[in-house]
Motif scaffolding. Structure first.
Motif, PDB file in Angstrom:
ATOM      1  N   LEU A 253      -2.836 -34.552 -43.360  1.00 32.21           N
ATOM      2  CA  LEU A 253      -3.055 -35.689 -42.451  1.00 32.21           C
ATOM      3  C   LEU A 253      -4.491 -35.752 -41.929  1.00 32.21           C
ATOM      4  N   GLY A 254      -5.340 -34.831 -42.380  1.00 38.92           N
ATOM      5  CA  GLY A 254      -6.752 -34.906 -42.030  1.00 38.92           C
ATOM      6  C   GLY A 254      -7.225 -33.967 -40.935  1.00 38.92           C
ATOM      7  N   PHE A 255      -6.355 -33.085 -40.458  1.00 39.27           N
ATOM      8  CA  PHE A 255      -6.781 -32.102 -39.466  1.00 39.27           C
ATOM      9  C   PHE A 255      -7.573 -31.018 -40.186  1.00 39.27           C
ATOM     10  N   LYS A 256      -8.655 -30.580 -39.579  1.00 34.68           N
ATOM     11  CA  LYS A 256      -9.562 -29.643 -40.255  1.00 34.68           C
ATOM     12  C   LYS A 256      -9.464 -28.214 -39.720  1.00 34.68           C
ATOM     13  N   ASN A 257      -9.244 -28.069 -38.428  1.00 36.37           N
ATOM     14  CA  ASN A 257      -9.310 -26.752 -37.799  1.00 36.37           C
ATOM     15  C   ASN A 257      -7.917 -26.359 -37.310  1.00 36.37           C
ATOM     16  N   ILE A 258      -7.226 -25.548 -38.108  1.00 30.87           N
ATOM     17  CA  ILE A 258      -5.830 -25.182 -37.829  1.00 30.87           C
ATOM     18  C   ILE A 258      -5.669 -23.670 -37.939  1.00 30.87           C
ATOM     19  N   ARG A 259      -4.914 -23.114 -36.997  1.00 31.57           N
ATOM     20  CA  ARG A 259      -4.563 -21.689 -37.055  1.00 31.57           C
ATOM     21  C   ARG A 259      -3.044 -21.569 -37.029  1.00 31.57           C
ATOM     22  N   ASN A 260      -2.542 -20.666 -37.836  1.00 32.10           N
ATOM     23  CA  ASN A 260      -1.112 -20.370 -37.881  1.00 32.10           C
ATOM     24  C   ASN A 260      -0.898 -18.962 -37.337  1.00 32.10           C
ATOM     25  N   VAL A 261       0.074 -18.814 -36.441  1.00 33.74           N
ATOM     26  CA  VAL A 261       0.362 -17.503 -35.854  1.00 33.74           C
ATOM     27  C   VAL A 261       1.298 -16.734 -36.782  1.00 33.74           C
ATOM     28  N   LYS A 262       0.774 -15.663 -37.383  1.00 30.15           N
ATOM     29  CA  LYS A 262       1.559 -14.813 -38.294  1.00 30.15           C
ATOM     30  C   LYS A 262       2.699 -14.157 -37.525  1.00 30.15           C
ATOM     31  N   GLY A 263       3.878 -14.216 -38.093  1.00 25.59           N
ATOM     32  CA  GLY A 263       5.024 -13.563 -37.465  1.00 25.59           C
ATOM     33  C   GLY A 263       5.682 -14.390 -36.382  1.00 25.59           C
ATOM     34  N   GLY A 264       5.008 -15.427 -35.913  1.00 24.50           N
ATOM     35  CA  GLY A 264       5.563 -16.345 -34.928  1.00 24.50           C
ATOM     36  C   GLY A 264       6.076 -15.667 -33.660  1.00 24.50           C
ATOM     37  N   MET A 265       7.077 -16.313 -33.073  1.00 25.24           N
ATOM     38  CA  MET A 265       7.649 -15.804 -31.819  1.00 25.24           C
ATOM     39  C   MET A 265       8.325 -14.443 -32.023  1.00 25.24           C
ATOM     40  N   SER A 266       8.747 -14.154 -33.239  1.00 24.90           N
ATOM     41  CA  SER A 266       9.353 -12.838 -33.505  1.00 24.90           C
ATOM     42  C   SER A 266       8.352 -11.715 -33.298  1.00 24.90           C
ATOM     43  N   ALA A 267       7.062 -12.011 -33.496  1.00 23.56           N
ATOM     44  CA  ALA A 267       6.017 -10.998 -33.332  1.00 23.56           C
ATOM     45  C   ALA A 267       5.413 -11.028 -31.923  1.00 23.56           C
ATOM     46  N   TRP A 268       5.739 -12.041 -31.133  1.00 25.08           N
ATOM     47  CA  TRP A 268       5.183 -12.197 -29.782  1.00 25.08           C
ATOM     48  C   TRP A 268       5.783 -11.168 -28.825  1.00 25.08           C
ATOM     49  N   ARG A 269       4.934 -10.528 -28.060  1.00 31.70           N
ATOM     50  CA  ARG A 269       5.409  -9.548 -27.060  1.00 31.70           C
ATOM     51  C   ARG A 269       4.935  -9.957 -25.702  1.00 31.70           C
TER      52      ARG A 269
ATOM     53  N   VAL B 212      -6.024 -26.901 -33.734  1.00 28.70           N
ATOM     54  CA  VAL B 212      -4.579 -26.871 -33.519  1.00 28.70           C
ATOM     55  C   VAL B 212      -4.085 -25.469 -33.864  1.00 28.70           C
ATOM     56  N   VAL B 213      -3.322 -24.867 -32.951  1.00 28.84           N
ATOM     57  CA  VAL B 213      -2.701 -23.565 -33.179  1.00 28.84           C
ATOM     58  C   VAL B 213      -1.198 -23.814 -33.265  1.00 28.84           C
ATOM     59  N   VAL B 214      -0.587 -23.431 -34.388  1.00 33.52           N
ATOM     60  CA  VAL B 214       0.843 -23.686 -34.584  1.00 33.52           C
ATOM     61  C   VAL B 214       1.622 -22.376 -34.636  1.00 33.52           C
ATOM     62  N   ILE B 215       2.839 -22.444 -34.089  1.00 30.59           N
ATOM     63  CA  ILE B 215       3.727 -21.281 -34.064  1.00 30.59           C
ATOM     64  C   ILE B 215       5.154 -21.753 -34.312  1.00 30.59           C
ATOM     65  N   CYS B 216       5.986 -20.859 -34.845  1.00 29.62           N
ATOM     66  CA  CYS B 216       7.421 -21.095 -34.993  1.00 29.62           C
ATOM     67  C   CYS B 216       8.112 -19.767 -34.721  1.00 29.62           C
ATOM     68  N   GLN B 217       9.269 -19.533 -35.287  1.00 35.09           N
ATOM     69  CA  GLN B 217       9.959 -18.277 -35.036  1.00 35.09           C
ATOM     70  C   GLN B 217       9.389 -17.131 -35.873  1.00 35.09           C
ATOM     71  N   SER B 218       9.108 -17.413 -37.163  1.00 38.64           N
ATOM     72  CA  SER B 218       8.665 -16.332 -38.053  1.00 38.64           C
ATOM     73  C   SER B 218       7.301 -16.569 -38.694  1.00 38.64           C
ATOM     74  N   GLY B 219       6.805 -17.778 -38.621  1.00 38.29           N
ATOM     75  CA  GLY B 219       5.532 -18.117 -39.256  1.00 38.29           C
ATOM     76  C   GLY B 219       5.673 -19.014 -40.468  1.00 38.29           C
ATOM     77  N   MET B 220       6.892 -19.232 -40.944  1.00 34.12           N
ATOM     78  CA  MET B 220       7.102 -20.055 -42.136  1.00 34.12           C
ATOM     79  C   MET B 220       7.054 -21.549 -41.819  1.00 34.12           C
ATOM     80  N   ARG B 221       7.794 -21.994 -40.822  1.00 38.40           N
ATOM     81  CA  ARG B 221       7.780 -23.422 -40.473  1.00 38.40           C
ATOM     82  C   ARG B 221       6.400 -23.836 -39.984  1.00 38.40           C
ATOM     83  N   SER B 222       5.747 -22.953 -39.224  1.00 40.41           N
ATOM     84  CA  SER B 222       4.413 -23.292 -38.743  1.00 40.41           C
ATOM     85  C   SER B 222       3.424 -23.373 -39.910  1.00 40.41           C
TER      86      SER B 222
END
Length: 119
Positions: free
Chosen positions: A103-119, A83-93
């Motif tokens: 909840l038992g998920f093992k393989n998770i990635r969080n996008v640092k900086g979120g959509m604010s860092a997306w170009r 699961v790859v999670v994103i939000c606006q800044s990286g905090m909610r994700s």
């Protein structure tokens, strides 16, 4: 200050710090790393922003599951897939990643900086 005041301050400080420490076992990735993953159909991409934020701007591969709905809708996700999670800044994700871990998920990635860092 008495001992009770110190205890209260310590507890509040601990809670504050825990909100900002990355979850153990959650990999932090940059938006440039994310670009290399978007074509991987074996991954689940989740945007945890509000529906309004998502409508205004989102990455096509991401499905919108707002943070407050993650626990209720986690059964829509496979625990076998990353699961790859994103939000606006990286905090909610980051909070969503912690919930998914509990909840038992093992393989998770969080996008640092979120959509604010997306170009």
């Amino acid at each position: 200050m008495d001992i009770l005041s110190y205890i209260v301050i310590a507890v509040l400080l601990g809670v504050f710090i825990m909100r900002f420490i990355p979850a153990s076992g959650v990999k932090q990735i940059s938006t440039s790393e994310l670009k290399n993953l978007l074509s991987d159909k074996s991954k689940q991409f989740i945007d945890v922003r509000t529906p309004g934020e998502y409508r205004r701007n989102h990455i096509r591969e991401f499905k919108n599951i707002p943070l407050q709905d993650i626990a209720k809708k986690a059964d829509l996700l496979s625990k076998e897939k990353e699961v790859v999670v994103i939000c606006q800044s990286g905090m909610r994700s980051q909070n969503a990643a912690k919930m998914l871990k509990r909840l038992g998920f093992k393989n998770i990635r969080n996008v640092k900086g979120g959509m604010s860092a997306w170009r």
